[in-house]
Scaffold this active site. Structure first.
Site, PDB file in Angstrom:
ATOM      1  CB  SER A 132     -58.892  -9.228  19.705  1.00 33.07           C
ATOM      2  OG  SER A 132     -59.620 -10.270  19.090  1.00 33.07           O
ATOM      3  CE1 TYR A 146     -60.402  -5.622  15.697  1.00 32.36           C
ATOM      4  CE2 TYR A 146     -60.375  -8.019  15.579  1.00 32.36           C
ATOM      5  CZ  TYR A 146     -60.626  -6.854  16.281  1.00 32.36           C
ATOM      6  OH  TYR A 146     -61.087  -6.927  17.576  1.00 32.36           O
TER       7      TYR A 146
END
Ligand SMILES: NC(=O)c1ccc[n+]([C@@H]2O[C@H](COP(=O)([O-])OP(=O)(O)OC[C@H]3O[C@@H](n4cnc5c(N)ncnc54)[C@H](OP(=O)(O)O)[C@@H]3O)[C@@H](O)[C@H]2O)c1
Length: 253
Positions: A132, A146
């Protein structure tokens, strides 16, 4: 027949990558927990697909998935399954975050190692780890676990990529680092994006182009590429503050 294994194929980016690989002539092995979703996707594909349900937060399921697929002539592995947890670290649920680490990091680590050994022996194969843009940041306040998990995926992939390059291997490993993508990710993390995302279809198409042209870090969208470059130039302190403001908007919405 050329075969690809795609984790997290039951929705979003994984489902679109599976469709794209199918249209490129691959037999696709679809895996996730929701069998009904995988069956619906398989029925849409041109080539016969395999379905293997697995919960990748369970280590045994990661090893079982490898055992069930290792003789299927897999030459493309897409480690896409993953999810986010949003909130102040002090308050977020520990078990949910440990599960996040299992899916976003341990499963990626296990499957990458096992398939990489096979690929290196055959001197062919591609691994796409879905990281990401969060993994390119110095940290992610209000989504700390995350962001840390995605930094792990980016760092692991870059390290392995350099090892392969130095050995002159024909095996290639890439990490996909998108910004916001319109998928079910937000429903799972229980938040809303602060900015509009790109489509999962575009993300998948861009990712596979990057993978097959052996790009190590793949960032879809010019805006995100500029963003990633400016993060490298700006002081970490400022980036972290801006990231916290953006994440708190997600919590408010
Ligand atoms: N959407 C974004 O903005 C964005 C941006 C950057 C990176 N990413 C990354 O892209 C990847 C795909 O996410 P997405 O946006 O497509 O979200 P999504 O639509 O929620 O898809 C997530 C996929 O992961 C699977 N998954 C989750 N937990 C699992 C588990 N324990 N075992 C097996 N499979 C599991 C889900 O399948 P089941 O629920 O059926 O198991 C689903 O297929 C993730 O790694 C995410 O971090 C997303």
């Amino acid at each position: 027949m050329r075969t690809a294994l795609v984790t997290g194929a039951s929705s979003g980016i994984g489902a679109e990558i599976a469709k794209r690989l199918d249209s490129l002539g691959f037999r696709v092995i679809l895996t996730a927990r929701r069998a009904d979703r995988l069956e619906a996707l398989a029925s849409e594909l041109e080539n016969p697909a395999e379905i293997i349900t697995a919960d990748l937060s369970e280590r045994e399921d990661c090893f079982r998935l490898y055992e069930q697929t290792k003789n299927m002539n897999v030459s493309v592995l897409v480690n896409n399954a993953g999810f986010g947890v949003i909130g102040d670290f002090e308050e977020t649920d520990l078990d949910r975050e440990l599960s996040l680490i299992d899916v976003n990091c341990s499963a990626v680590h296990i499957l990458t190692k096992l398939f990489l050994r096979d690929f290196v022996r055959k001197d062919r194969g591609y691994i796409l780890n879905v990281g990401s843009s969060a993994g390119l940041m110095p940290g992610g306040p209000l989504m700390s676990a995350y962001y840390a998990s995605k930094a792990y995926v980016v760092s692991l992939t870059r390290g392995i990529s350099e090892e392969l390059r130095a050995k002159g291997s024909r095996v290639s490993i890439s990490v996909l680092c998108p910004g916001p993508v319109e998928t079910e990710f937000n429903d799972v993390a229980n938040c809303d994006f602060a900015v509009k995302g790109i489509s999962a279809e575009y993300c998948a198409e861009y990712a596979l182009k990057g993978l097959f042209s052996r790009k190590t870090v793949i960032v879809p969208g010019l805006g995100m590429r500029l963003g990633a470059a400016s993060v490298r130039l700006a002081p970490d302190r400022l980036v972290l503050r801006a990231a916290r403001k953006m994440q708190s908007k997600k919590l408010e919405s």
